[in-house]
Design an enzyme around this catalytic site. Structure first.
Site, PDB file in Angstrom:
ATOM      1  N   VAL A 223     -56.358  -5.254 -43.485  1.00 50.95           N
ATOM      2  CA  VAL A 223     -57.210  -4.136 -43.095  1.00 50.95           C
ATOM      3  C   VAL A 223     -58.374  -4.083 -44.081  1.00 50.95           C
ATOM      4  O   VAL A 223     -58.165  -4.088 -45.296  1.00 50.95           O
ATOM      5  CB  VAL A 223     -56.402  -2.814 -43.158  1.00 50.95           C
ATOM      6  CG1 VAL A 223     -57.304  -1.622 -42.926  1.00 50.95           C
ATOM      7  CG2 VAL A 223     -55.266  -2.830 -42.151  1.00 50.95           C
ATOM      8  N   CYS A 224     -59.598  -4.062 -43.564  1.00 51.97           N
ATOM      9  CA  CYS A 224     -60.774  -4.051 -44.445  1.00 51.97           C
ATOM     10  C   CYS A 224     -60.814  -2.781 -45.286  1.00 51.97           C
ATOM     11  O   CYS A 224     -60.753  -1.667 -44.757  1.00 51.97           O
ATOM     12  CB  CYS A 224     -62.047  -4.134 -43.622  1.00 51.97           C
ATOM     13  SG  CYS A 224     -63.513  -3.752 -44.590  1.00 51.97           S
ATOM     14  N   ILE A 225     -60.963  -2.943 -46.573  1.00 48.82           N
ATOM     15  CA  ILE A 225     -60.888  -1.780 -47.463  1.00 48.82           C
ATOM     16  C   ILE A 225     -62.044  -0.814 -47.267  1.00 48.82           C
ATOM     17  O   ILE A 225     -61.846   0.407 -47.243  1.00 48.82           O
ATOM     18  CB  ILE A 225     -60.759  -2.205 -48.950  1.00 48.82           C
ATOM     19  CG1 ILE A 225     -60.503  -0.973 -49.828  1.00 48.82           C
ATOM     20  CG2 ILE A 225     -61.966  -2.982 -49.439  1.00 48.82           C
ATOM     21  CD1 ILE A 225     -59.982  -1.306 -51.206  1.00 48.82           C
TER      22      ILE A 225
END
Lengths: 130, 143
Positions: free
Chosen positions: A77-79
């Site tokens: 999941v992209c931070i």
């Protein structure tokens, strides 16, 4: 063949997360490799364990979590996108002084570099969502 | 993919970021730009395409003061510093929206192979030329 998967839309509003799941499941069942699944934009919302859909509906997050467990999938999941939308793991929640986390099993939070790396390392990078 | 350059140490692929949405109203343009900036560190062969409402992302004089959203358009002008120097803008998309190149920001880069001469990053291409650009890519990310 080695696939990279990008999921750009959240669960239920769009079908992208479902289609991505069906596609990923199919390529794995056919014996292909999936280098990584990367969740970006509203796609990060797939990675919260707090979703409780009606019992007679598919559970998108759980589908993904189970797939990850079965095939040892790397689901990122992209931070930056996650922080905007309130998707937190334990470390990040602590770092931000928040009172809880919500990341689902099988998902991990990391940077956009993981998306670029998936593009470099995969034979095909397949995007789902607008 | 067959003509993918392999320098031994590092694979260099041709990445194309396709921008098809207006800069505000949805977050796609901003989050696309974030990928481009992070991706620059990987030293790949990067191009950007702007088509459909995506051409609005490069408009001059963007002012977001009244909508409470950050104006991120100056970042496009800094792309040259990240060695992102190929911005393809589709002519038909501009024309369909009553725009011309004069409506776009001036975006340039300094060419290190040509005595740091300042050169335009924006290239106007027609629909079929853009299709050819897409056909030669290894990785296309569409936002």
């Amino acid at each position: 063949m080695k696939f990279g998967i990008v999921v750009n839309e959240g669960p239920y509003t769009h079908q992208a997360a479902d289609t991505a799941y069906q596609f990923t499941k199919s390529v794995l069942e056919k014996g292909h490799d999936v280098y990584r699944v990367f969740f970006y934009h509203d796609g990060v919302n797939v990675g919260t364990r707090m979703t409780v859909p009606p019992q007679d509906e598919r559970h998108i997050q759980r589908n993904w979590s189970e797939l990850a467990e079965k095939y040892d999938l790397d689901m990122v999941v992209c931070i930056a996108a996650a922080q905007r939308r309130g998707i937190m793991d334990e470390n990040e929640a602590k770092r931000q002084g928040l009172d809880g986390d919500n990341i689902a099993p099988g998902f991990r939070i990391s940077g956009l570099g993981q998306l670029i790396e998936a593009g470099i390392q995969s034979d095909r990078l397949v995007t789902f969502g607008d | 993919m067959n003509d993918m350059a392999d320098t031994g140490e590092q694979t260099i692929k041709k990445f194309l970021y396709v921008n098809r949405k207006a800069p505000y109203g949805t977050i796609y343009a901003l989050e696309s730009l974030e990928v481009v900036l992070i991706g620059a560190a990987f030293e790949q062969d990067v191009s950007l395409a702007f088509l459909d409402d995506g051409v609005f992302q490069l408009m001059k004089g963007q002012d977001t003061a009244d909508i409470g959203v950050k104006n991120f358009s100056p970042t496009y002008r800094a792309l040259g510093d990240f060695e992102v120097t190929k911005l393809f803008v589709e002519k038909e998309s501009l024309e369909e929206r009553g725009l011309s190149e004069d409506d776009l920001m001036e975006i340039t880069y300094e060419d290190e192979d040509d005595d740091w001469e300042e050169k335009p990053s924006i290239h106007l291409v027609n629909r079929s030329e853009l299709a050819a650009v897409m056909a030669e890519q290894d990785v296309i990310l569409s936002f």
